[in-house]
Design an enzyme around this catalytic site. Structure first.
Site, PDB file in Angstrom:
ATOM      1  CB  SER A  94      -0.933  -0.143   1.341  1.00 39.10           C
ATOM      2  OG  SER A  94      -1.908   1.192   1.090  1.00 39.10           O
ATOM      3  CG  HIS A  95      -0.179   4.096   3.058  1.00 40.92           C
ATOM      4  ND1 HIS A  95      -0.727   2.841   3.233  1.00 40.92           N
ATOM      5  CD2 HIS A  95       0.138   4.551   4.210  1.00 40.92           C
ATOM      6  CE1 HIS A  95      -1.212   2.653   4.381  1.00 40.92           C
ATOM      7  NE2 HIS A  95      -0.728   3.763   5.447  1.00 40.92           N
ATOM      8  CG  ASP A 151      -5.760   1.703  -2.200  1.00 39.48           C
ATOM      9  OD1 ASP A 151      -4.664   2.312  -2.017  1.00 39.48           O
ATOM     10  OD2 ASP A 151      -5.851   0.721  -1.655  1.00 39.48           O
ATOM     11  NE  ARG A 152      -4.127   3.794   1.835  1.00 43.64           N
ATOM     12  CZ  ARG A 152      -4.002   3.723   3.182  1.00 43.64           C
ATOM     13  NH1 ARG A 152      -4.252   4.734   3.815  1.00 43.64           N
ATOM     14  NH2 ARG A 152      -4.181   2.531   3.730  1.00 43.64           N
ATOM     15  CG  ASP A 187      -1.797   4.647  -2.209  1.00 47.44           C
ATOM     16  OD1 ASP A 187      -2.390   4.613  -3.377  1.00 47.44           O
ATOM     17  OD2 ASP A 187      -2.340   3.805  -1.247  1.00 47.44           O
ATOM     18  CG  ASP A 204      -2.224   0.303  -3.357  1.00 45.49           C
ATOM     19  OD1 ASP A 204      -1.966   1.086  -2.773  1.00 45.49           O
ATOM     20  OD2 ASP A 204      -2.849  -0.724  -2.997  1.00 45.49           O
ATOM     21  CE  LYS A 243      -7.446   2.174   0.946  1.00 40.96           C
ATOM     22  NZ  LYS A 243      -8.157   0.926   1.471  1.00 40.96           N
TER      23      LYS A 243
END
Length: 532
Positions: free
Chosen positions: A98-99, A275-276, A271, A273, A377
């Site tokens: 992720s982030h 999704d943010r 971010d 991947d 998301k």
């Protein structure tokens, strides 16, 4: 986990085998979607997973070109793409932390999506974890050649067809149906509209190029750090005011002046991947909670929502700003634990025997926003939602431009402002963090401990009304989630939330959230830090 953990002998292989074992009934002869955010160890892990998948009877694998697929794109491909026989994928594996930072000494992770394109449910996660404790062997095709991932093409590993696909096209096709691209193109073509999108060297860069530049006509110069890198260029790919500091300077939110050029009117970041998201205007920052509420209030401008939002949800730590919109526009807002998987059941309520809650809008304070167009998301979706709102607010090119700051001010004037902030205490002692949480929990059940906290709060000018530990009963499948965050509820609509986060790879992270509702428009201009 740290990359070095994944590189230990058989660690990756054991974990992936447990994914397939946990989904035994749907693995044989099925289609797998595979890709990641491009971080260090991504390419090597993909080659290993292909050989394990082939040995477990997967009939076809769709893998993103260069091994790249964003988290929202994986969900979109599962839900949208069909093979020549009309079959859909039933499983997705996303390689991402992720982030979190990337690199040889940084983080790597694996998540899997089910046939709905949703993150693994709690039951699926528990089943997988149980298998990791008892696994004794894994299946793999030894000696198989690595697949060439740099160009589209079809390969065979064992009896499995491996197709390297364009990881962007299915996702773009879905966005074309979700938004009015012509109206967004007209906005971007305005002489008084300028923007910057910062991908933070994450995978969203390849999607931003195709969508914002090639589809919608933005200039290439509006893209910042859009080349995916294994270590994200040494940055922390988390789209917030701290880690997207260059974008913050460009939009004139920082005391450090980036240049003498006029700041863009719109800015956004994604971010690792994809999704943010973070949304900025010239000189202003839109909190994720306000962003969610403003999208809800203006959903009629987004074709996906047609007449507006039918229902919505937010994670418990997210501010109640969207609740106030729901109260005025007459749609329900569900409060869930943190984690996108909790939204999936609500989106699929009709399929599970409940009411149809779609079109559905949801979000988290941790810079995650989305709808029922997929089951994850979606950072770029949020950017396009904001561009749609700006296009609707600025229909006539000759008139003065209505910016993000005005949209914020108008929203607060209508619904009131939820002042909100979050503080993260990262890498702290797990033992100390757990002791702190247990002390707070003791105040819930022990009146004398609660009174100590209430007395201290009162001495500082606050009246503590209640302390509780948030739990959630899923309205669709009736599953129960406990210990989801400790809430301090004060008089006058003030609250504080303490929550331990599980997204780091070392120690513990304590997140503190503080919120206060302010109906007085004369005070809406104050900073959150000043007001809180």
């Amino acid at each position: 986990k740290k990359v070095k953990t994944w590189q230990e002998k058989s660690y990756l292989e054991n974990f992936v085998q447990c994914i397939f074992d946990s989904q035994k009934e749907s693995v044989q002869g099925s289609i797998l979607v595979l890709g990641g955010d491009g971080r260090y160890f991504n390419a090597e892990a993909i080659q290993t997973i292909i050989k394990i998948a082939a040995a477990n009877g997967i009939s076809k694998i769709w893998v993103g070109k260069d091994g790249l697929l964003s988290t929202p794109a994986v969900s979109a491909i599962i839900r949208e793409k069909r093979d020549i026989d009309g079959r859909a994928a039933t499983l997705g594996i996303v390689l991402t932390a992720s982030h979190n930072p990337g690199g040889p000494n940084a983080d790597f992770g694996i998540k899997f999506n089910n046939a709905a394109g949703s993150p693994a449910t709690e039951a699926q996660t528990e089943a997988l974890y149980g298998l990791t404790n008892i696994i004794t062997s894994y299946n793999i095709i030894d000696g198989a050649q690595d697949i060439e991932l740099s160009q589209k093409g079809v390969h065979v590993v064992g009896n499995t067809v491996v197709e390297v696909i364009d990881g962007v096209e299915d996702y773009i096709n879905l966005l074309r149906r979700t938004f009015d691209f012509n109206k967004i193109r007209s906005l971007i073509a305005r002489s008084d509209f300028t923007m910057v999108y910062d991908a933070m060297h994450g995978v969203s860069g390849i999607y931003a190029k195709r969508v914002l530049v090639e589809e919608l006509g933005a200039d290439c110069s509006s893209l910042l750090r859009c080349e995916p890198l294994e270590d994200f260029g040494g940055c922390h790919p988390d789209p917030n005011l701290t880690y997207a500091s260059e974008l913050v300077k460009i939009l004139s939110l920082s005391t450090e002046i980036s240049s003498e050029a006029e700041p863009p009117v719109f800015g956004a970041a994604g971010d690792g991947d994809g999704d943010r998201n973070m949304i900025l205007g010239k000189g202003c920052f839109v909190t994720p909670s306000d962003s969610l509420a403003i999208i809800a209030a203006n959903a009629k401008f987004i074709p996906h929502f047609k007449g507006g939002v039918k229902s919505a949800a937010r994670s418990m730590p997210t501010s109640a700003a969207i609740d106030r919109v729901g109260a005025v526009l007459n749609f329900p807002v569900y409060e869930t634990p943190t984690g996108w998987k909790y939204f999936g059941n609500l989106m699929d309520s009709a399929l599970l025997g409940g009411s149809d809650l779609n079109p559905f809008l949801c979000g988290e304070e941790s810079f995650g926003t989305g709808s029922n167009h997929i089951r994850e998301k979606d950072g770029l979706w949020a950017v396009l939602a904001w561009l749609s709102i700006l296009a609707a607010k600025n229909p006539v090119p000759s008139e003065k431009f209505v910016g993000v700051d005005q949209i914020l001010a108008e929203h607060w004037a209508t619904f009131g402002r939820n002042f909100y902030c979050r503080y993260d205490y990262e890498g702290v002692s797990s033992e100390g963090a757990n002791q702190m949480v247990e002390r707070l929990r003791s105040a819930i059940v022990q009146p004398e401990v609660f009174q100590i906290l209430a007395t201290k709060a009162f001495s500082m000018g606050f009246k503590l009304l209640k302390l509780d530990d948030f739990y959630y009963v899923d309205p669709i499948d009736k599953s129960i989630s406990t210990k989801q965050g400790i809430r301090m509820l004060f008089e006058s609509g003030v609250r504080a939330v303490f929550r331990l986060s599980g997204t780091g790879s070392e120690g513990a992270t304590i997140r503190l959230y503080i919120e206060k509702f302010e109906p007085n428009q004369d005070l809406h201009h104050r900073s959150a830090q000043e007001e809180l």
